[in-house]
Design an enzyme around this catalytic site. Structure first.
Site, mmCIF file in Angstrom:
data_model
loop_
_atom_site.group_PDB
_atom_site.id
_atom_site.type_symbol
_atom_site.label_atom_id
_atom_site.label_comp_id
_atom_site.label_asym_id
_atom_site.label_seq_id
_atom_site.Cartn_x
_atom_site.Cartn_y
_atom_site.Cartn_z
ATOM 1 C CD GLU A 80 38.928 53.304 37.830
ATOM 2 O OE1 GLU A 80 39.277 53.192 39.016
ATOM 3 O OE2 GLU A 80 38.768 52.336 37.070
ATOM 4 C CB CYS A 112 37.639 49.013 34.858
ATOM 5 S SG CYS A 112 39.220 49.475 35.532
ATOM 6 C CG HIS A 234 38.836 45.271 32.753
ATOM 7 N ND1 HIS A 234 39.231 46.490 32.247
ATOM 8 C CD2 HIS A 234 39.407 45.179 33.984
ATOM 9 C CE1 HIS A 234 39.994 47.113 33.130
ATOM 10 N NE2 HIS A 234 40.123 46.332 34.192
HETATM 11 P P1 HMG Z 1 53.563 41.279 41.182
HETATM 12 O O1 HMG Z 1 52.965 40.632 42.365
HETATM 13 O O2 HMG Z 1 54.750 42.122 41.379
HETATM 14 O O3 HMG Z 1 53.879 40.219 40.056
HETATM 15 O O4 HMG Z 1 52.469 42.182 40.469
HETATM 16 P P2 HMG Z 1 53.895 38.612 40.131
HETATM 17 O O5 HMG Z 1 54.965 38.168 41.022
HETATM 18 O O6 HMG Z 1 52.475 38.100 40.353
HETATM 19 O O7 HMG Z 1 54.335 38.333 38.631
HETATM 20 C C1 HMG Z 1 53.464 38.631 37.577
HETATM 21 C C2 HMG Z 1 53.540 37.495 36.561
HETATM 22 O O8 HMG Z 1 54.834 37.511 35.990
HETATM 23 C C3 HMG Z 1 53.373 36.115 37.192
HETATM 24 O O9 HMG Z 1 52.661 35.335 36.239
HETATM 25 C C4 HMG Z 1 54.798 35.609 37.324
HETATM 26 O O10 HMG Z 1 54.928 34.196 37.318
HETATM 27 C C5 HMG Z 1 55.430 36.223 36.088
HETATM 28 P P3 HMG Z 1 51.401 34.425 36.704
HETATM 29 O O11 HMG Z 1 51.939 33.455 37.659
HETATM 30 O O12 HMG Z 1 50.421 35.400 37.384
HETATM 31 O O13 HMG Z 1 50.891 33.865 35.415
HETATM 32 N N1 HMG Z 1 56.889 36.412 36.182
HETATM 33 C C6 HMG Z 1 57.729 36.182 35.158
HETATM 34 N N2 HMG Z 1 57.517 35.758 33.910
HETATM 35 C C7 HMG Z 1 58.623 35.637 33.091
HETATM 36 N N3 HMG Z 1 59.898 35.932 33.495
HETATM 37 C C8 HMG Z 1 60.128 36.369 34.743
HETATM 38 C C9 HMG Z 1 59.025 36.502 35.634
HETATM 39 N N4 HMG Z 1 58.907 36.913 36.932
HETATM 40 C C10 HMG Z 1 57.579 36.845 37.240
HETATM 41 N N5 HMG Z 1 61.375 36.640 35.127
HETATM 42 C C11 HMG Z 1 50.076 42.446 40.201
HETATM 43 C C12 HMG Z 1 51.322 41.663 39.792
HETATM 44 C C13 HMG Z 1 48.932 42.095 39.263
HETATM 45 C C14 HMG Z 1 49.707 42.079 41.646
HETATM 46 C C15 HMG Z 1 50.389 43.960 40.123
HETATM 47 O O14 HMG Z 1 50.791 44.325 38.831
HETATM 48 C C16 HMG Z 1 49.221 44.850 40.534
HETATM 49 O O15 HMG Z 1 48.943 45.056 41.715
HETATM 50 N N6 HMG Z 1 48.513 45.433 39.526
HETATM 51 C C17 HMG Z 1 47.378 46.324 39.770
HETATM 52 C C18 HMG Z 1 46.106 45.576 40.085
HETATM 53 C C19 HMG Z 1 45.537 44.846 38.878
HETATM 54 O O16 HMG Z 1 45.820 45.176 37.745
HETATM 55 N N7 HMG Z 1 44.664 43.849 39.145
HETATM 56 C C20 HMG Z 1 44.017 43.116 38.079
HETATM 57 C C21 HMG Z 1 42.625 42.629 38.451
HETATM 58 S S1 HMG Z 1 41.615 43.948 39.132
HETATM 59 C C22 HMG Z 1 41.138 44.873 37.713
HETATM 60 O O17 HMG Z 1 41.317 44.461 36.621
HETATM 61 C C23 HMG Z 1 40.543 46.222 37.963
HETATM 62 C C24 HMG Z 1 41.431 47.401 37.672
HETATM 63 O O18 HMG Z 1 41.541 47.601 36.271
HETATM 64 C C25 HMG Z 1 40.877 48.664 38.347
HETATM 65 C C26 HMG Z 1 39.425 49.034 38.155
HETATM 66 O O19 HMG Z 1 38.525 48.244 38.043
HETATM 67 O O20 HMG Z 1 39.205 50.242 38.227
HETATM 68 C C27 HMG Z 1 42.835 47.209 38.207
#
Ligand code: HMG
Length: 383
Positions: A80, A112, A234
């Site tokens: 991609e 992906c 994935h």
């Molecule tokens: P965010 O919103 O900044 O992070 O970004 P958050 O607030 O959700 O925190 C992440 C985790 O860290 C949470 O854990 C927090 O609790 C924890 P969870 O509740 O989810 O288990 N946390 C801590 N842990 C320990 N100590 C601390 C602390 N603070 C927080 N101090 C988000 C997260 C995934 C939204 C962001 O990284 C993002 O937008 N990523 C890109 C999109 C993505 O990867 N999506 C995944 C599913 S889609 C997919 O897989 C397809 C893809 O590969 C593309 C394709 O298909 O081509 C992306």
């Protein structure tokens, strides 16, 4: 019916990475959010003289013999991060790998998920042409906007899979569960070099697709979750695979540790998201980092591509698979990498996302064959 599956498999990731503790410090975040929350340590970063084509060629070059090259009738390039709207990246790879002209070459796209589509297409092609082989190249650079929530989930890498009637690594088993729905969780319109992301929605969409795909697979195959010794997902970041694992086992009232997850994430934790390559990187991680002999064991695999398509399928690991893996090469590649300072990371990111119609030459930063040397007369050049 002859068996079909993975005869050889290898990956490549760039020799540079950004430590997520460096990113956390620069972005004013708690490093534990990236380390424990997202489950990531490092993210691989391609130098300006690397791209999806050089990475794919380096992944394939390690496993292909001259006999393999002569039997490969099709190259499916899953990505991609395409470099051209018309010409398949596979044609560059075909030329750089010095393969015979008797070959069909296509680029496959659905975020992906594309490498899994390629695997299923390859299985059909091989059933039709039993003596022939298919080379799948899954190669991507995961780049999000600087200082965005996705920034910590970047990475880069390629996986090469040689698919044939002689699956020395893993047999593709009959049966699958499919899911597709038109959504905007993550997408990249043509005018953009980085994706638009609804991050929280994307994690929910992923889990929804997993449950739907698993149900379809179970209905079709009647294989229970505990008939799988391992599960590979994935892995956009390891925390996502952990969530998926918890969810899937919870549906069956099983504790997450009923099926061990850690060996499937060891490489992904060090590399980050490699989009189309991520699931297969997780598979290589399992094959190369667990102490257990996996011969005869079944691996359930969940492939997800935003937009969105999901598929659950399974692989049966073959006796003697260990002797067909370039494990020492992979380990050395990972341990020889160099950490980037933050200024270089930002500079390379800006170069990687810039759009220009001007010709340019790239600096020589990576060793080995091939290098992306720049653009001349609007055509990409390699050495
Ligand atoms: P965010 O919103 O900044 O992070 O970004 P958050 O607030 O959700 O925190 C992440 C985790 O860290 C949470 O854990 C927090 O609790 C924890 P969870 O509740 O989810 O288990 N946390 C801590 N842990 C320990 N100590 C601390 C602390 N603070 C927080 N101090 C988000 C997260 C995934 C939204 C962001 O990284 C993002 O937008 N990523 C890109 C999109 C993505 O990867 N999506 C995944 C599913 S889609 C997919 O897989 C397809 C893809 O590969 C593309 C394709 O298909 O081509 C992306």
């Amino acid at each position: 019916m002859h068996s079909v599956g993975i005869e050889k498999i290898s990956f490549y990731t760039p020799p540079f990475y950004l430590n997520l503790s460096t990113l956390a410090e620069q972005r004013g975040q708690d490093p534990e959010k990236f380390r424990r929350g997202l489950g990531q340590e490092k993210m691989s970063q391609p130098a300006p003289d690397e791209d999806i084509i050089t990475m794919a060629v380096k992944a394939a070059d390690v496993i292909l013999s001259e006999t393999d090259k002569a039997s490969i009738e099709t190259i499916l390039f899953a990505t991609e991060s395409g470099v051209d709207q018309s010409k398949s990246a596979g044609l560059y790879a075909h030329q750089l790998l010095q393969m015979p002209e008797t070959c069909r070459i296509v680029e496959v796209k659905q975020a992906c998920y594309a490498a899994t589509a390629a695997l299923q297409l390859a299985a059909g092609m091989i059933a039709w042409r039993p003596g022939k082989k298919v080379l799948i190249l899954a190669s991507d650079v995961a780049r999000y906007d600087l200082d965005s929530p996705g920034e910590a989930t970047q990475g880069a890498g390629a996986v090469a899979l040689l698919v044939s009637h002689d699956p020395k690594i893993a047999e593709l088993e009959w049966g699958c569960g499919l899911h597709s729905e038109g959504i905007h969780d993550f997408w990249r319109p043509n005018h953009r070099s980085t994706p638009l992301v609804d991050g929280k929605f994307s994690t929910k969409a992923y889990l929804n697709s997993l449950k739907f795909s698993w149900q379809g697979y179970f209905t079709e195959t009647q294989r229970a979750l505990t008939d799988h010794q391992w599960l590979c997902y994935h892995t956009p970041f390891c925390g996502m695979a952990r969530k998926a694992h918890r969810e899937l086992l919870h549906i069956h009232d099983l504790a997450p540790d009923t099926i061990e997850l850690a060996p499937t994430l060891a490489y992904n934790r060090e590399i980050g998201n490699a989009y189309t390559a991520s699931l297969y990187l997780s598979l290589i991680s399992l094959l190369e980092t667990t102490e257990v002999d996996l011969s005869g064991q079944r691996v359930g695999c969940f492939s997800y591509g935003s937009g969105a398509t999901g598929e659950f399928f399974s692989l049966k690991i073959q006796p003697g698979y260990q002797t067909h893996l370039p494990t020492a090469y992979h380990r050395k590649m990972l341990s020889d990498r160099q950490a980037l300072d933050f200024a270089t990371y930002q500079d390379w990111h800006e170069q990687g996302t810039a759009r220009s119609e001007e010709d340019f030459v790239t600096p020589e930063l990576t060793a080995g064959y091939p290098r992306f040397t720049g653009v001349t007369g609007q055509a990409r050049c390699y050495k």
